[in-house]
Design a protein around this motif. Structure first.
Motif, PDB file in Angstrom:
ATOM      1  N   SER A 160       0.825  -1.216   0.000  1.00  0.00           N
ATOM      2  CA  SER A 160       0.000   0.000   0.000  1.00  0.00           C
ATOM      3  C   SER A 160       0.858   1.264   0.000  1.00  0.00           C
ATOM      4  N   SER A 161       0.555   2.176  -0.923  1.00  0.00           N
ATOM      5  CA  SER A 161       1.283   3.452  -0.971  1.00  0.00           C
ATOM      6  C   SER A 161       0.967   4.296   0.262  1.00  0.00           C
ATOM      7  N   ILE A 162      -0.232   4.134   0.831  1.00  0.00           N
ATOM      8  CA  ILE A 162      -0.601   4.889   2.035  1.00  0.00           C
ATOM      9  C   ILE A 162       0.237   4.426   3.224  1.00  0.00           C
ATOM     10  N   LEU A 163       0.338   3.096   3.417  1.00  0.00           N
ATOM     11  CA  LEU A 163       1.094   2.579   4.565  1.00  0.00           C
ATOM     12  C   LEU A 163       2.580   2.883   4.431  1.00  0.00           C
ATOM     13  N   GLU A 164       3.106   2.813   3.217  1.00  0.00           N
ATOM     14  CA  GLU A 164       4.516   3.134   3.016  1.00  0.00           C
ATOM     15  C   GLU A 164       4.773   4.622   3.259  1.00  0.00           C
ATOM     16  N   SER A 165       3.828   5.472   2.869  1.00  0.00           N
ATOM     17  CA  SER A 165       3.977   6.913   3.119  1.00  0.00           C
ATOM     18  C   SER A 165       3.962   7.201   4.620  1.00  0.00           C
ATOM     19  N   ILE A 166       3.100   6.502   5.351  1.00  0.00           N
ATOM     20  CA  ILE A 166       3.050   6.670   6.807  1.00  0.00           C
ATOM     21  C   ILE A 166       4.403   6.284   7.420  1.00  0.00           C
ATOM     22  N   ARG A 167       4.986   5.181   6.939  1.00  0.00           N
ATOM     23  CA  ARG A 167       6.287   4.737   7.477  1.00  0.00           C
ATOM     24  C   ARG A 167       7.370   5.789   7.221  1.00  0.00           C
ATOM     25  N   ARG A 195     -10.410  11.731   2.549  1.00  0.00           N
ATOM     26  CA  ARG A 195     -10.464  10.508   3.357  1.00  0.00           C
ATOM     27  C   ARG A 195      -9.050  10.011   3.667  1.00  0.00           C
ATOM     28  N   THR A 196      -8.174  10.040   2.653  1.00  0.00           N
ATOM     29  CA  THR A 196      -6.800   9.591   2.868  1.00  0.00           C
ATOM     30  C   THR A 196      -6.095  10.487   3.872  1.00  0.00           C
ATOM     31  N   VAL A 197      -6.358  11.794   3.812  1.00  0.00           N
ATOM     32  CA  VAL A 197      -5.779  12.718   4.799  1.00  0.00           C
ATOM     33  C   VAL A 197      -6.157  12.283   6.207  1.00  0.00           C
ATOM     34  N   GLU A 198      -7.436  11.979   6.427  1.00  0.00           N
ATOM     35  CA  GLU A 198      -7.896  11.620   7.766  1.00  0.00           C
ATOM     36  C   GLU A 198      -7.301  10.284   8.223  1.00  0.00           C
ATOM     37  N   ILE A 199      -7.136   9.334   7.307  1.00  0.00           N
ATOM     38  CA  ILE A 199      -6.549   8.030   7.667  1.00  0.00           C
ATOM     39  C   ILE A 199      -5.094   8.210   8.104  1.00  0.00           C
ATOM     40  N   ILE A 200      -4.317   8.943   7.290  1.00  0.00           N
ATOM     41  CA  ILE A 200      -2.898   9.149   7.606  1.00  0.00           C
ATOM     42  C   ILE A 200      -2.756   9.934   8.906  1.00  0.00           C
ATOM     43  N   LEU A 201      -3.587  10.955   9.063  1.00  0.00           N
ATOM     44  CA  LEU A 201      -3.540  11.799  10.263  1.00  0.00           C
ATOM     45  C   LEU A 201      -3.803  10.971  11.514  1.00  0.00           C
ATOM     46  N   GLY A 256       6.394  29.066   5.109  1.00  0.00           N
ATOM     47  CA  GLY A 256       7.807  28.998   5.451  1.00  0.00           C
ATOM     48  C   GLY A 256       8.477  27.820   4.768  1.00  0.00           C
ATOM     49  N   GLY A 257       9.684  27.482   5.223  1.00  0.00           N
ATOM     50  CA  GLY A 257      10.462  26.415   4.593  1.00  0.00           C
ATOM     51  C   GLY A 257      10.352  25.127   5.364  1.00  0.00           C
ATOM     52  N   LEU A 258       9.999  24.034   4.701  1.00  0.00           N
ATOM     53  CA  LEU A 258       9.904  22.723   5.325  1.00  0.00           C
ATOM     54  C   LEU A 258      11.096  21.874   4.894  1.00  0.00           C
ATOM     55  N   GLY A 259      11.400  20.851   5.711  1.00  0.00           N
ATOM     56  CA  GLY A 259      12.529  19.995   5.378  1.00  0.00           C
ATOM     57  C   GLY A 259      12.211  18.968   4.315  1.00  0.00           C
ATOM     58  N   ALA A 260      10.953  18.498   4.265  1.00  0.00           N
ATOM     59  CA  ALA A 260      10.620  17.417   3.331  1.00  0.00           C
ATOM     60  C   ALA A 260       9.149  17.457   2.957  1.00  0.00           C
ATOM     61  N   ALA A 261       8.837  16.870   1.796  1.00  0.00           N
ATOM     62  CA  ALA A 261       7.454  16.699   1.339  1.00  0.00           C
ATOM     63  C   ALA A 261       7.290  15.262   0.856  1.00  0.00           C
ATOM     64  N   ILE A 262       6.198  14.628   1.282  1.00  0.00           N
ATOM     65  CA  ILE A 262       5.856  13.286   0.789  1.00  0.00           C
ATOM     66  C   ILE A 262       4.594  13.409  -0.049  1.00  0.00           C
TER      67      ILE A 262
END
Length: 852
Positions: free
Chosen positions: A278-285, A305-311, A371-377
């Motif tokens: 799952s791309s969602i579970l890998e993104s969470i990791r 919906r995906t936002v709420e699951i990951i959150l 502002g500036g963030l370190g990373a984006a997924i």
């Protein structure tokens, strides 16, 4: 950003390279070195107050593109800025506007942003950047502006910030209240221009025609300043939107820190079926890795919906080891549906560092200052390369190093990009298309324009000649909406037309969605356009709204109302449609290797015949239900590809053509009657008897085509009585879905329909796909049709006709490179659960079409 944060990013990148769960799945890693700024002294004609305001903020020079913008605008030219995220586009358009306002005390400017949130953010930027210019009155005029504030904004604001929707319904129809503003309108600034494409862009182009017409009435001829993310045709899009010459400025002179762009393809868990983790579970990791190292980051998901699951998952388990910023404060969500004060609070938290991880939809993609963030997924490809670059650009705004990780989903588009990352790293292949002269859209805006100001005989509309406009005007007279008197066309109906026209749809009639509130009262939660209602809110459908599921109890197309109740179920629904297409006229036709390609006007007759219930995450089919919905007709444009007889003959001889009708043999009628009699003329699944003179179907348990060996069918083995069973029509459809053998032609439609959006810069849901092994409209030739799901079309079909060769080449690459054995969701689509895929057949067809 502090030194330890820079070090943390580098340490994490080194860890991911070595990590056995991550490193082997990285399909591309591009590092862009840091880039110094290209700067120039302030121009000599920059007014002293502006020079002082910039110096107060520590700005003593301009980037090269900011200077180019200044010079072109001061010379009276329209411009479009197409430079990277956080390159200083806001300052580039603010400087010439504010300089002109300082030098002309009557001058006014109108700023257009696609969303209300972006207007709020940009107002804060203007006030912050130019805080010393206190005499400069600015104001937002949108749906949230209190009624008591509106008169003063209309009368005294030198810069008014709004959105196209408010301009369309709240400003232009009431232009007499804005007479002083329009009389002195010098500049129109259009930010995030790349968002104005497709149906929305075609509406906005007509709103701009109306805006220019009203301004001209008050004696003004405003200059346009536009800004866009990087797309394939920024100048063409800008000129199509405003119908005037535009200068392109793309010499990005801003500095940039080191950037890492990583394409991560989750590992394959079932090689035969081509299924991936799952791309969602890998993104969470991956997000947990960032969070546990205290690296500020954003996670972009495609749906609410995906936002709420990951959150939920990150707040429960902020890191795989249990360490990290736990709880509401450090981890926040950001999407539409949140209240304005919640959004402002989250934006401030990102700027001051109290929010470490934000999970967002594309609501955060546009240029809101965080502002500036370190990373984006990026959880899956966001739909266009412009959006992917915007989202990736959220990491490392400024000179700080940063990383962006796109986690590919199983979709063919994601898998194509995982195997061809050069699409991210080269120039954008996407073209943003608009069609302001779309029949239905144009008619709606001519109505609006007539309400605003009568049409004079001989007057055109935008670039349209009077001869063409006159046809629409006469239609409105015949329809008793307009009255012709003293050489003018006057609006004569009571209501003002803009109120009933959504800029986001080409379908004029909407269906209201009514849900039952806790107190039992009905409340409207939204609308869907009339064209979509039958498949989005049919009885039994699950409709999603702001992360809440609703069950559709009833749909009344006559009253334009759907009745919904809130539910919490473990499945969603997918409509099943049957379509027939006839060609009304072919605009162009050409012979290509293996086929004929064409595009033109078509009529699509579609009927929703049932729906599937699909379990979330596992995608298991829980059941199917039939529906009896009235057919709908869509007149639109289509691109079609019809295989030649020679191609089909070669494929058949090679044993890779299964689209011919099954020939069950001369004894089939007798065998069929034997099976029905043995089964007592009853369906062997649901027990229904034959009725109304309609015989049940006889079904092959092992598919008939599974008995083909070396191009020859073993009919005796296929037609054994123990391999045959009696099924009613509905049960037969359900079983066929499970044991379907996906043909090469269906696979061709699947892969072309999923790849085309990459080149059209549209959502896959904007295109319809139709395949027919013996399409009557094309002399019974096997055909694939891709068509615009918008009445009268938006221009996609002609573009597909033009890029046919590239589309076929890329499709062949995708199918050839997919590691699955016989078709999967990432290439030609899967066969049924117990069926066969069509990978070999599809590949053989694509080889013929490529001319190789």
């Amino acid at each position: 950003m502090q030194h330890r944060d820079l070090n943390a990013i580098q340490l994490l990148l080194d860890f991911w390279k070595r990590d056995a769960d991550t490193g082997p799945n990285i399909s591309a890693w591009k590092t862009t070195p840091a880039r110094p700024a290209q700067t120039h002294p302030f121009p000599t004609d920059l007014p002293a107050p502006l020079r002082e305001a910039l110096s107060t903020r520590g700005i003593h020079q301009l980037y090269s593109h900011q200077l180019s913008a200044w010079e072109h605008v001061r010379a009276g030219r329209n411009i479009i800025l197409a430079t990277g995220t956080a390159s200083g586009k806001t300052l580039a358009y603010n400087l010439p506007v504010i300089a002109a306002i300082l030098q002309d005390p009557e001058a006014r400017a109108l700023y257009l942003f696609p969303t209300k949130a972006l207007s709020q953010d940009q107002l804060a930027v203007i006030r912050d950047q130019l805080s010393v210019l206190r005499s400069l009155t600015t104001g937002i005029y949108d749906g949230d502006t209190p009624q008591s504030h509106r008169p003063s904004i209309r009368n005294s604001a030198r810069i008014v910030l709004t959105n196209p929707d408010m301009l369309h319904t709240g400003i232009l129809p009431h232009h007499s209240n804005w007479s002083d503003f329009f009389s002195n309108l010098k500049f129109i600034v259009i930010d995030e221009t790349h968002t104005y494409r497709g149906v929305f862009g075609s509406h906005v182009a007509n709103v701009i025609r109306r805006l220019k017409r009203v301004a001209q009435f008050y004696g003004a001829r405003p200059q346009f300043i536009m800004a866009s993310a990087t797309i394939g045709n920024p100048q063409e899009l800008a000129e199509n939107l405003i119908e005037e010459p535009v200068e392109l400025i793309d010499n990005d002179g801003s500095s940039r820190g080191e950037r890492h762009f990583i394409v991560y393809n989750p590992p394959v868990t079932d090689p035969a079926l081509g299924l991936r983790k799952s791309s969602i579970l890998e993104s969470i990791r991956l997000a947990q890795d960032l969070l546990s190292r205290n690296i500020q980051s954003v996670v972009f998901a495609r749906t609410r919906r995906t936002v709420e699951i990951i959150l939920t998952y990150l707040q429960e388990f902020p890191s795989s080891s249990g360490r990290g910023a736990r709880g509401e404060g450090g981890i926040r969500g950001y999407r539409s549906g949140y209240l304005p004060h919640q959004r402002r609070e989250i934006e401030q938290g990102l700027r001051d560092g109290s929010v470490k991880t934000v999970v967002a939809t594309n609501a955060l993609e546009l240029g809101i200052d965080i502002g500036g963030l370190g990373a984006a997924i990026l959880v899956g490809y966001p739909g266009t390369i412009a959006s992917a670059r915007q989202q990736a650009g959220r990491a490392g705004r400024g000179d700080a190093p940063a990383a962006s990780i796109m986690v590919a989903s199983p979709s063919p588009l994601d898998q194509f990009l995982a195997h061809h990352p050069e699409y991210f790293f080269g120039s954008s292949p996407e073209q943003a298309l608009v069609n302001p002269n779309h029949l239905l859209i144009l008619l709606e805006h001519i109505r609006c324009a007539m309400f605003e100001l009568p049409f004079e005989k001989g007057e055109g509309f935008g670039s349209l000649s009077y001869e063409l406009v006159e046809e629409y005007l006469n239609f409105l007279v015949e329809n008793q909406e307009s009255h012709f008197s003293r050489e003018k066309y006057y609006w004569m109906k009571d209501q003002y037309p803009a109120a009933n026209i959504s800029l986001r749809s080409a379908s004029p009639q909407s269906v209201v969605l009514q849900a039952t509130a806790d107190d039992g009262r009905p409340t409207a939660i939204g609308t869907v356009d009339g064209e979509s209602a039958a498949w989005m809110v049919h009885p039994g459908a699950i409709y999603m709204h702001e992360a809440q599921q609703y069950f559709v109890q009833e749909l009344s197309l006559e009253n334009h109302v759907a009745q919904l109740v809130p539910v919490g179920l473990d499945y969603y629904t997918e409509p099943q449609r049957s379509s027939e297409i006839e060609i009304l006229s072919a605009n162009a036709q050409d012979a290509v290797p293996g086929a004929d390609k064409s595009y033109g006007e078509i009529q699509v007759t579609t009927q929703v015949v049932g729906f599937r219930k699909i379990r979330w995450f596992t995608y298991e089919t829980l059941g199917q239900e039939p529906l009896d919905m009235p057919p709908s007709q869509l007149q639109t444009t289509g691109y079609w590809l019809s295989l030649s007889e020679e191609t089909v003959s070669q494929l058949r001889d090679a044993g890779v053509w299964s689209n011919s009708p099954n020939d069950y043999g001369p004894d089939w009628p007798r065998i069929r009657d034997l099976v029905r009699a043995r089964d007592q003329y009853r369906c062997q699944v649901c027990g229904a008897p034959e009725s109304n003179g309609r015989q049940h179907d006889v079904h092959h348990k092992i598919p008939f085509r599974a008995f083909i060996r070396d191009g020859v069918i073993d009919r005796a083995a296929a037609n054994r009585l123990e391999n045959l069973t009696t099924l009613c029509h509905n049960c037969h459809q359900k079983v066929e879905q499970n044991v379907r053998i996906r043909s090469g032609l269906a696979g061709l439609g699947f892969v072309l329909g999923n790849l085309a959006p990459l080149f059209l810069m549209c959502d896959p849901r904007d295109l319809g796909i139709y395949t027919d092994p013996a399409w009557g409209a094309a002399n019974k030739q096997p055909s694939v049709v891709l068509y615009d799901l918008v009445p009268a079309g938006i221009g996609f079909s002609q573009k597909l006709f033009e890029i046919h060769d590239e589309l076929i080449t890329r499709a062949l690459e995708l199918v050839s490179e997919c590691p699955c054995e016989d078709g999967c969701p990432s290439c030609v689509g899967p066969g049924g659960e117990n069926g066969l895929g069509g990978k070999a057949e599809t590949k053989a067809i694509l080889v013929q079409l490529s001319g190789k």
